[in-house]
Design a protein around this motif. Structure first.
Motif, PDB file in Angstrom:
ATOM      1  N   GLU A 522       0.839  -1.190   0.000  1.00 43.67           N
ATOM      2  CA  GLU A 522       0.000   0.000   0.000  1.00 43.67           C
ATOM      3  C   GLU A 522       0.877   1.244   0.000  1.00 43.67           C
ATOM      4  O   GLU A 522       2.086   1.189   0.228  1.00 43.67           O
ATOM      5  N   LYS A 523       0.273   2.376  -0.249  1.00 38.34           N
ATOM      6  CA  LYS A 523       0.991   3.644  -0.317  1.00 38.34           C
ATOM      7  C   LYS A 523       1.530   4.036   1.055  1.00 38.34           C
ATOM      8  O   LYS A 523       0.845   3.908   2.064  1.00 38.34           O
ATOM      9  N   ILE A 524       2.796   4.499   1.083  1.00 37.67           N
ATOM     10  CA  ILE A 524       3.351   5.063   2.314  1.00 37.67           C
ATOM     11  C   ILE A 524       3.698   6.535   2.134  1.00 37.67           C
ATOM     12  O   ILE A 524       4.040   7.219   3.098  1.00 37.67           O
ATOM     13  N   GLY A 525       3.638   7.027   0.896  1.00 38.51           N
ATOM     14  CA  GLY A 525       3.861   8.439   0.647  1.00 38.51           C
ATOM     15  C   GLY A 525       5.321   8.794   0.475  1.00 38.51           C
ATOM     16  O   GLY A 525       6.216   7.952   0.544  1.00 38.51           O
ATOM     17  N   ALA A 526       5.566  10.089   0.252  1.00 43.76           N
ATOM     18  CA  ALA A 526       6.915  10.590  -0.015  1.00 43.76           C
ATOM     19  C   ALA A 526       7.287  11.687   0.972  1.00 43.76           C
ATOM     20  O   ALA A 526       7.957  12.659   0.632  1.00 43.76           O
ATOM     21  N   GLY A 527       6.860  11.520   2.213  1.00 40.28           N
ATOM     22  CA  GLY A 527       7.151  12.515   3.236  1.00 40.28           C
ATOM     23  C   GLY A 527       8.575  12.427   3.742  1.00 40.28           C
ATOM     24  O   GLY A 527       9.382  11.616   3.269  1.00 40.28           O
ATOM     25  N   PRO A 528       8.933  13.242   4.740  1.00 43.15           N
ATOM     26  CA  PRO A 528      10.311  13.289   5.242  1.00 43.15           C
ATOM     27  C   PRO A 528      10.766  12.016   5.931  1.00 43.15           C
ATOM     28  O   PRO A 528      11.963  11.861   6.195  1.00 43.15           O
ATOM     29  N   ASP A 529       9.854  11.081   6.243  1.00 43.75           N
ATOM     30  CA  ASP A 529      10.240   9.807   6.853  1.00 43.75           C
ATOM     31  C   ASP A 529      10.229   8.659   5.848  1.00 43.75           C
ATOM     32  O   ASP A 529      10.394   7.505   6.221  1.00 43.75           O
ATOM     33  N   SER A 530      10.036   8.978   4.584  1.00 44.00           N
ATOM     34  CA  SER A 530       9.984   7.969   3.526  1.00 44.00           C
ATOM     35  C   SER A 530      11.236   8.089   2.664  1.00 44.00           C
ATOM     36  O   SER A 530      11.237   8.704   1.597  1.00 44.00           O
ATOM     37  N   GLY A 531      12.324   7.536   3.177  1.00 45.93           N
ATOM     38  CA  GLY A 531      13.576   7.582   2.434  1.00 45.93           C
ATOM     39  C   GLY A 531      14.099   8.996   2.277  1.00 45.93           C
ATOM     40  O   GLY A 531      13.968   9.838   3.171  1.00 45.93           O
ATOM     41  N   ILE A 532      14.680   9.281   1.108  1.00 45.46           N
ATOM     42  CA  ILE A 532      15.284  10.591   0.851  1.00 45.46           C
ATOM     43  C   ILE A 532      14.567  11.353  -0.248  1.00 45.46           C
ATOM     44  O   ILE A 532      14.958  12.469  -0.589  1.00 45.46           O
ATOM     45  N   VAL A 533      13.503  10.776  -0.807  1.00 40.13           N
ATOM     46  CA  VAL A 533      12.883  11.362  -1.993  1.00 40.13           C
ATOM     47  C   VAL A 533      12.320  12.748  -1.719  1.00 40.13           C
ATOM     48  O   VAL A 533      12.244  13.597  -2.624  1.00 40.13           O
ATOM     49  N   ASN A 534      11.949  13.022  -0.472  1.00 41.18           N
ATOM     50  CA  ASN A 534      11.391  14.323  -0.116  1.00 41.18           C
ATOM     51  C   ASN A 534      12.397  15.453  -0.301  1.00 41.18           C
ATOM     52  O   ASN A 534      12.017  16.623  -0.416  1.00 41.18           O
ATOM     53  N   TYR A 535      13.685  15.106  -0.361  1.00 41.69           N
ATOM     54  CA  TYR A 535      14.735  16.117  -0.471  1.00 41.69           C
ATOM     55  C   TYR A 535      15.245  16.265  -1.908  1.00 41.69           C
ATOM     56  O   TYR A 535      16.171  17.036  -2.157  1.00 41.69           O
ATOM     57  N   LEU A 536      14.649  15.530  -2.834  1.00 38.66           N
ATOM     58  CA  LEU A 536      15.080  15.548  -4.229  1.00 38.66           C
ATOM     59  C   LEU A 536      14.029  16.220  -5.099  1.00 38.66           C
ATOM     60  O   LEU A 536      12.831  16.099  -4.851  1.00 38.66           O
ATOM     61  N   GLU A 537      14.479  16.900  -6.146  1.00 33.34           N
ATOM     62  CA  GLU A 537      13.562  17.496  -7.116  1.00 33.34           C
ATOM     63  C   GLU A 537      14.115  17.276  -8.519  1.00 33.34           C
ATOM     64  O   GLU A 537      15.203  17.754  -8.851  1.00 33.34           O
ATOM     65  N   THR A 538      13.372  16.546  -9.332  1.00 36.08           N
ATOM     66  CA  THR A 538      13.789  16.272 -10.704  1.00 36.08           C
ATOM     67  C   THR A 538      13.539  17.499 -11.569  1.00 36.08           C
ATOM     68  O   THR A 538      12.433  18.036 -11.597  1.00 36.08           O
ATOM     69  N   LYS A 539      14.566  17.932 -12.299  1.00 35.94           N
ATOM     70  CA  LYS A 539      14.458  19.137 -13.124  1.00 35.94           C
ATOM     71  C   LYS A 539      14.275  18.826 -14.607  1.00 35.94           C
ATOM     72  O   LYS A 539      13.620  19.584 -15.326  1.00 35.94           O
ATOM     73  N   VAL A 540      14.866  17.740 -15.086  1.00 37.30           N
ATOM     74  CA  VAL A 540      14.777  17.397 -16.506  1.00 37.30           C
ATOM     75  C   VAL A 540      14.967  15.896 -16.647  1.00 37.30           C
ATOM     76  O   VAL A 540      15.716  15.280 -15.876  1.00 37.30           O
ATOM     77  N   ARG A 541      14.269  15.288 -17.624  1.00 40.04           N
ATOM     78  CA  ARG A 541      14.409  13.856 -17.894  1.00 40.04           C
ATOM     79  C   ARG A 541      14.566  13.621 -19.390  1.00 40.04           C
ATOM     80  O   ARG A 541      13.898  14.276 -20.205  1.00 40.04           O
ATOM     81  N   GLY A 542      15.418  12.661 -19.741  1.00 39.85           N
ATOM     82  CA  GLY A 542      15.576  12.258 -21.128  1.00 39.85           C
ATOM     83  C   GLY A 542      15.891  10.777 -21.225  1.00 39.85           C
ATOM     84  O   GLY A 542      16.514  10.208 -20.319  1.00 39.85           O
ATOM     85  N   ASN A 543      15.451  10.128 -22.301  1.00 38.77           N
ATOM     86  CA  ASN A 543      15.729   8.714 -22.552  1.00 38.77           C
ATOM     87  C   ASN A 543      16.414   8.566 -23.908  1.00 38.77           C
ATOM     88  O   ASN A 543      16.008   9.208 -24.890  1.00 38.77           O
ATOM     89  N   TYR A 544      17.419   7.706 -23.957  1.00 38.87           N
ATOM     90  CA  TYR A 544      18.202   7.530 -25.176  1.00 38.87           C
ATOM     91  C   TYR A 544      18.486   6.049 -25.410  1.00 38.87           C
ATOM     92  O   TYR A 544      18.786   5.310 -24.468  1.00 38.87           O
ATOM     93  N   LEU A 545      18.392   5.642 -26.664  1.00 37.55           N
ATOM     94  CA  LEU A 545      18.787   4.301 -27.069  1.00 37.55           C
ATOM     95  C   LEU A 545      20.261   4.347 -27.461  1.00 37.55           C
ATOM     96  O   LEU A 545      20.646   5.079 -28.382  1.00 37.55           O
ATOM     97  N   VAL A 546      21.082   3.598 -26.745  1.00 34.32           N
ATOM     98  CA  VAL A 546      22.519   3.529 -27.020  1.00 34.32           C
ATOM     99  C   VAL A 546      22.758   2.275 -27.865  1.00 34.32           C
ATOM    100  O   VAL A 546      22.688   1.157 -27.352  1.00 34.32           O
ATOM    101  N   PRO A 547      23.009   2.427 -29.168  1.00 32.52           N
ATOM    102  CA  PRO A 547      23.128   1.254 -30.042  1.00 32.52           C
ATOM    103  C   PRO A 547      24.417   0.481 -29.781  1.00 32.52           C
ATOM    104  O   PRO A 547      25.330   0.973 -29.108  1.00 32.52           O
ATOM    105  N   PRO A 548      24.516  -0.738 -30.321  1.00 30.80           N
ATOM    106  CA  PRO A 548      25.807  -1.426 -30.301  1.00 30.80           C
ATOM    107  C   PRO A 548      26.833  -0.625 -31.094  1.00 30.80           C
ATOM    108  O   PRO A 548      26.481   0.222 -31.927  1.00 30.80           O
TER     109      PRO A 548
END
Length: 678
Positions: A522-548
């Motif tokens: 079940e959900k436990i949330g992302a508060g200050p007692d749930s790991g470290i995620v509460n202190y992180l903020e994602t600014k940009v995301r990208g995905n890339y296929l790295v060929p052989p």
């Protein structure tokens, strides 16, 4: 950030006999006490010809650089994987895994002719030659330069053809397809309420890494027609990216500013120095211990939490609930590149040493079994005898996540993430497993069970983490953060692990773990007692296929599939290809052999070529193909692969056949000659 060097006419700081080469007498100011590693990181952050000239003037050229250019490392020596770094990294972490190079840069680029234009054969040849120039002048090692080049869904949108079924990003999300960044950001449970990440729209990402920052700066200069000093000689690349690949931002040429040029660094001392010089955070709050590799004060490179490169590699017969064939991209990988800001002040304000340890690991991680920064853990992040994740075993910390949160009032970051571990090595089709096991080549099978002696495991590490992280600290935009670079076989792994991290309702059934191995939390949330995620903020995301490696230069989404017939003729195999002539094939590109060897840039080269009309027969020495010793399928047939490259387009040409082995060692054709395009 201030300039890391200034001209004062003092060249006594040059330590390697290159004092006469210092540009205009520039040197590191001794009264400012900037040591070499801090200077190099600052110079790399600034970039440009002036920083490179000063760096090489002060500290010379590393021995891993060659002005004349040497023999480049071949694709076969790296199993045809751009991401084959582990065997070439020179440092080992306290956790028993290879440590990241000290300096990193990612360059985010677009194909210059335009988003509607398919790359020309000439541009493909140019990009390949540029990458080979890097390999000729810089050793493939931590002390030289390691690099990957990857391509986003936006790059592949220009083609009429889709990527192979197992990778296509077009239309509906097809697991485990190459996800568009916006698809990942919008996936339920991935983005938290306090985050508003930007979707990276660049078409190409070039990741450069080295223990010597001047090597990275030299590569950047050379890629776009600049010069670099090597061994007292001025070097220029014969081929450059100019007019082919340039910044994804406004303007042209090389990227010079965030977010199109991002920098990162590793190592405790470098981290503390750069936090002090680039940000408002007081680095004295980080424990003064060389094992504290994270800005949050801990080591995180443990052998039981880092998957092997094999398990971050795209395989021909990969399977995630159902088969997902990758076509010509087997032996590649999928790369996620993001930027995370970290609120270090709040993390240290709100938590003492015990609180930080519990949030990083779990409530069962104590000063006795873990230490202040993880120094007591050895090469396993498990707390003593309790495993983090053990399939088919007794209870583990992953299964205790919700109970710990309810009873102890805290759940750890490592504990939450361990819920996303599973049996990576079984993610092959049944046929694929048969074709990689048995006979004399059994050692090539990714073992179902990896013997180990790690604390908290039963001797076999069946459940591995799904991401091969190559992330490092960053102070881009004068903010403490993380340049998060990770490799994976299946792109939805990124959503899977972020959901585990964010504390949303989590069910491992979605990735095929059922029965007693299933975790349904079940959900436990992302508060200050749930790991470290509460202190992180994602600014940009990208995905890339790295060929052989053999398909890394402006790849087409599909290889050209051709019909082939394979027959044994004495000490040779005769492979006849329909519909293509010898003059349409690029010189030196033809290989044939057991499919897994050829995928890894192995197999045999032809000793003879015979042209009859629109059919071409290639003759290969049998002992070079590996076919006679290769394992077969359930009926004993061996999968044989023919691989070449078209001279006019640069596209891979692939043919596949199955042949039956006989007691005498001869082989006969079985079934259809060709294989449908995937």
């Amino acid at each position: 950030m201030g300039c890391p060097y200034h001209s004062n006419g003092n060249d006594e700081e040059a330590t390697d006999g290159h004092a006469d080469d210092v540009n205009d007498g520039s040197s590191v100011s001794s009264d400012r006490g900037i040591e070499r590693r801090s200077f190099m990181k600052s110079a790399l952050a600034i970039g440009g010809a002036s920083a490179l000239t000063t760096a090489t003037g002060l500290y010379g050229t590393p021995e891993t650089v060659s002005a004349e250019g040497g023999d480049r490392i071949g694709a076969e020596a790296r199993d045809n994987r751009q991401h084959a770094w582990d065997g070439f990294e020179t440092d080992i972490s306290e956790g028993g895994v290879t440590a990241h190079p000290s300096h990193h840069v990612t360059l985010h680029l677009n194909y210059v002719p335009g988003k509607e234009e398919e790359p020309s054969a000439a541009d493909r040849a140019t990009v390949e030659e540029v990458l080979r120039e890097i390999e000729r002048h810089f050793e493939w090692a931590s002390e030289g330069v390691l690099f990957t080049i990857g391509y986003s869904p936006a790059y592949f949108d220009r083609f009429d053809a889709d990527l192979p079924r197992g990778l296509s990003p077009k239309g509906k999300v097809v697991k485990p397809g190459l996800l568009r960044p916006k698809q990942l950001i919008d996936t339920p449970g991935v983005t938290l309420d306090h985050e508003d990440p930007h979707a990276d729209e660049a078409e190409v990402c070039l990741h450069l890494a080295s223990n010597n920052a001047q090597n990275i700066m030299a590569v950047e200069e050379l890629l776009w027609g600049g010069e670099a000093e090597m061994d007292g000689d001025t070097v220029e690349f014969d081929a450059t990216f100019s007019g082919v690949l340039e910044t994804a931002g406004n303007g042209s040429g090389r990227p010079t500013e965030y977010p199109y040029r991002r920098t990162g660094f590793a190592g405790h001392e470098t981290i503390t120095e750069e936090l002090e010089s680039d940000t408002d955070f007081d680095p004295d709050r980080i424990p003064d211990d060389p094992e504290a590799e994270l800005t949050m004060g801990f080591n995180d490179l443990y052998r039981n939490s880092i998957p092997r490169e094999d398990n971050a590699t795209i395989f021909e017969d990969q399977n995630l609930v159902v088969p997902h064939p990758p076509g010509a991209f087997a032996q590649g990988t999928i790369q996620h590149v993001s930027k995370l800001d970290i609120d270090l002040d709040r993390f240290y304000d709100e938590n003492d040493t015990e609180g930080r340890r519990e949030r990083m690991f779990s409530p069962d991680h104590t000063d006795e079994n873990t230490g202040t920064v993880g120094e007591n853990l050895g090469d396993s992040s498990a707390p003593g005898d309790t495993p983090l994740r053990e399939l088919g075993g007794e209870t583990d910390k992953a299964e205790q996540t919700v109970d710990d949160y309810d009873d102890a009032g805290v759940a750890g970051h490592a504990q939450k993430l361990s819920r996303a571990r599973f049996d990576l090595e079984t993610r092959l089709t049944e046929e694929g497993r048969e074709r990689l096991s048995g006979s004399e080549r059994d050692e090539l099978l990714p073992a179902e069970e990896r013997d180990d002696d790690l604390d908290g495991h039963d001797g076999n590490q069946e459940a591995e983490q799904v991401l091969l992280r190559r992330d490092v600290a960053t102070t881009d935009q004068e903010t403490p953060g993380n340049l998060f670079i990770s490799l994976m076989r299946f792109n939805p792994y990124m959503a899977y692990i972020r959901q585990a991290m964010n504390g949303v309702a989590f069910d491992s059934k979605a990735f095929g773990l059922t029965g007693e191995d299933r975790i349904d939390d079940e959900k436990i949330g992302a508060g200050p007692d749930s790991g470290i995620v509460n202190y992180l903020e994602t600014k940009v995301r990208g995905n890339y296929l790295v060929p052989p490696i053999t398909n890394r230069a402006l790849p087409h989404p599909q290889g050209e599939e051709v019909d082939v017939s394979v027959k044994r003729a004495g000490e040779n195999y005769r492979v006849t290809v329909d519909g293509i002539t010898a003059d349409a094939i690029e010189d030196g590109s033809v290989r044939c052999g057991w499919f897994y060897d050829v995928n890894r840039a192995g197999g045999a080269e032809p000793r003879q070529v015979v042209q009859r009309g629109n059919r071409t027969t290639f003759v290969f020495p049998a002992d070079g193909t590996g076919v006679d010793t290769a394992p077969g399928g359930s009926d004993g047939s061996v999968r044989v692969r023919f691989l070449a490259k078209r001279s006019d387009t640069g596209r891979p040409v692939r043919g596949t056949a199955e042949i039956l082995q006989t007691a005498s060692g001869n082989a006969g054709q079985k079934g259809k000659k060709g294989q449908k395009k995937s």
